[in-house]
Design an enzyme around this catalytic site. Structure first.
Site, PDB file in Angstrom:
ATOM      1  N   SER A  16      -0.529  -4.724  14.729  1.00 49.54           N
ATOM      2  CA  SER A  16       0.245  -5.957  14.338  1.00 49.54           C
ATOM      3  C   SER A  16       0.652  -5.672  12.695  1.00 49.54           C
ATOM      4  CB  SER A  16      -0.418  -7.064  14.296  1.00 49.54           C
ATOM      5  OG  SER A  16      -1.712  -6.977  13.361  1.00 49.54           O
ATOM      6  N   GLY A  17       0.854  -4.591  12.389  1.00 46.76           N
ATOM      7  CA  GLY A  17       1.274  -4.244  10.915  1.00 46.76           C
ATOM      8  C   GLY A  17       2.637  -4.252  10.777  1.00 46.76           C
ATOM      9  N   GLY A  20       4.743  -1.987  13.704  1.00 49.39           N
ATOM     10  CA  GLY A  20       4.338  -2.521  14.989  1.00 49.39           C
ATOM     11  C   GLY A  20       5.056  -3.990  15.134  1.00 49.39           C
ATOM     12  N   SER A 151      13.684   4.012   9.758  1.00 50.52           N
ATOM     13  CA  SER A 151      13.613   2.711  10.323  1.00 50.52           C
ATOM     14  C   SER A 151      12.693   1.779   9.443  1.00 50.52           C
ATOM     15  CB  SER A 151      12.893   2.949  11.826  1.00 50.52           C
ATOM     16  OG  SER A 151      12.015   3.974  11.830  1.00 50.52           O
ATOM     17  N   ALA A 153      11.222  -1.610   8.518  1.00 50.70           N
ATOM     18  CA  ALA A 153      10.832  -2.738   9.191  1.00 50.70           C
ATOM     19  C   ALA A 153      11.731  -3.653   8.792  1.00 50.70           C
ATOM     20  CB  ALA A 153       9.361  -3.213   9.122  1.00 50.70           C
ATOM     21  N   LYS A 204       7.253  14.333   6.283  1.00 52.14           N
ATOM     22  CA  LYS A 204       8.067  13.677   5.443  1.00 52.14           C
ATOM     23  C   LYS A 204       7.399  12.706   4.405  1.00 52.14           C
ATOM     24  CE  LYS A 204       8.488   9.714   7.625  1.00 52.14           C
ATOM     25  NZ  LYS A 204       8.081   8.278   7.153  1.00 52.14           N
ATOM     26  N   THR A 261      12.846   8.010   3.424  1.00 51.97           N
ATOM     27  CA  THR A 261      11.475   7.887   2.681  1.00 51.97           C
ATOM     28  C   THR A 261      11.550   8.385   1.394  1.00 51.97           C
ATOM     29  OG1 THR A 261      10.773   8.162   5.129  1.00 51.97           O
ATOM     30  CG2 THR A 261       8.951   8.091   3.142  1.00 51.97           C
ATOM     31  N   ARG A 268       6.469   3.075   1.429  1.00 53.86           N
ATOM     32  CA  ARG A 268       5.261   3.208   0.515  1.00 53.86           C
ATOM     33  C   ARG A 268       4.818   4.355   0.055  1.00 53.86           C
ATOM     34  NH1 ARG A 268       4.662   0.777   5.634  1.00 53.86           N
ATOM     35  NH2 ARG A 268       3.886   2.888   6.556  1.00 53.86           N
ATOM     36  N   GLU A 294       0.439   6.693   4.762  1.00 52.91           N
ATOM     37  CA  GLU A 294      -0.150   7.719   5.443  1.00 52.91           C
ATOM     38  C   GLU A 294      -0.037   9.012   4.853  1.00 52.91           C
ATOM     39  OE1 GLU A 294       0.910   7.539   9.864  1.00 52.91           O
ATOM     40  OE2 GLU A 294      -1.091   6.673   9.899  1.00 52.91           O
TER      41      GLU A 294
END
Length: 366
Positions: A16-17, A20, A151, A153, A204, A261, A268, A294
């Site tokens: 649910s981040g 997602g 993509s 969010a 990436k 990115t 992030r 990540e």
């Protein structure tokens, strides 16, 4: 909006981040029936009452076609009624989740499995395809599908035109996954190189940290463009040494996601790099970031892979040294600028060892 899906599907999104949630929103708005699993009971209760995510995309109202479930994992009876399992949790937690979920999967009536996580498992250096093979078996791994591409969010939930890559070792399953997602505002391009898609999506993030560092140091557009281009060259070289198709790095999941990115504070990983370049400590950055970057963990797995493959990766190594060896960002940048001249485009003479080993595990001979 008018749906392009042939028939509505029952879908569960694990996670649910930020990502997602936006994919659940897109799928729910495409006339699918969506359940979004969270390990937090408070999230489940809040979402079902308000149709909002209390942590991500806070101002967005989600369609009534989405229902939150959890914190317990869905049981076998629930999974039996599901057409699509979508995994949108960090790579480091995927092995545990799949191991717990495996007893609920019916091999004779297997739902479509789609993975959107991006990263390398730090303890094993495994890609998601290998994690699936280890936990669910080779037959499930061979039909799993992978989605990646530029993509953000916040733009997906505003229905900004978005294009992604979807790959699988099974052309049939790649097409099925594409049909689940494909809409005029969310276009899907199919491929058969999940290893390349995974590597591109993971690597990436490391180069986004490098790009952010350069911006944090005060370098401008020439530098960013150079870093993106050299990052693409470096990740292609690593990918080919691993056994991926070099053309995959020219895809939406490759150069498309890399460009996005590496050039926006919405990323992030880029944000982590900017703050490090401005002199902040890594611990402080991660504590206040508010979500998972990540690329930080991927840099560790990537270092092990490039060492094992003996493939040059000066940009990725510089990021690793800043993150894990305490090197100074400005000194690392200067060291990169002072490297000897090299041939601009080159691919490794030997390639494919890790991919061949993984395919052998899956019972596929290359």
């Amino acid at each position: 909006m008018t749906s392009c899906s042939p028939t509505p599907k029952k879908i569960i999104v694990f996670g649910s981040g930020n990502f997602g949630s936006c994919l659940a929103d897109h799928l729910g708005d495409s006339e699918h029936e969506v359940s979004m699993w969270s390990r937090e009971k408070s999230f489940v209760e809040y979402f079902n009452e308000h149709h909002k995510n209390p942590r991500y995309l806070k101002d967005h109202s989600f369609p009534n076609t989405i229902r939150a479930v959890g914190p317990d994992l869905p049981d076998a009876d629930f999974v039996k009624r599901i057409d699509v399992l979508l995994f949108a949790i960090p790579t480091q937690g995927l092995r545990s989740l799949l191991a717990r979920l495996r007893p609920s999967l019916d091999d004779a009536h297997l739902p479509l499995l789609i993975f959107v996580n991006k990263g390398i498992e730090t303890d094993t250096n495994a890609l998601t395809l290998e994690i699936i093979a280890d936990t669910c078996g080779k037959d499930i791994a061979k039909v799993s599908t992978f989605l990646s591409g530029p993509s953000f969010a916040t733009e997906i939930v505003r229905r900004q035109p978005t294009m992604v890559s979807i790959a699988s070792l099974s052309e049939e399953h790649a097409e099925r996954a594409s049909l689940v997602f494909h809409q005029p505002w969310f276009r899907c391009y199919r491929g058969n190189d999940p290893i390349g898609i995974e590597l591109a999506g993971a690597l990436k993030n490391v180069y986004a940290i490098a790009s952010g560092m350069a911006d944090g140091l005060g370098y401008e557009n020439n530098t960013r463009a150079s870093l993106i281009t050299r990052g693409l060259s470096e990740m292609t070289r690593i990918g080919v040494a691993y056994g991926a198709n070099p053309l995959t790095f020219l895809s939406m999941a490759g150069v498309g996601d890399l460009f996005l990115t590496c050039s926006s504070l919405t990323s992030r990983n880029y944000t982590v790099g900017v703050r490090l370049g401005r002199g902040e400590r890594l611990e402080e950055v991660l504590e206040t970031l508010g979500s998972v970057a990540e690329g930080v963990t991927t840099a560790k797995g990537l270092k092990a892979i490039t060492d094992d493959l003996d493939v040059p990766a000066p940009l990725a190594n510089a990021v690793y040294q800043v993150l894990y060896e305490g090197r100074n960002v400005r000194e690392q940048a200067q060291a990169l600028l002072e490297r000897p001249m090299v041939k601009e485009l080159d691919l490794p003479g030997k390639s494919g060892g890790p991919a061949r080993a993984l395919m052998k595990k899956l019972g596929i001979e290359l």
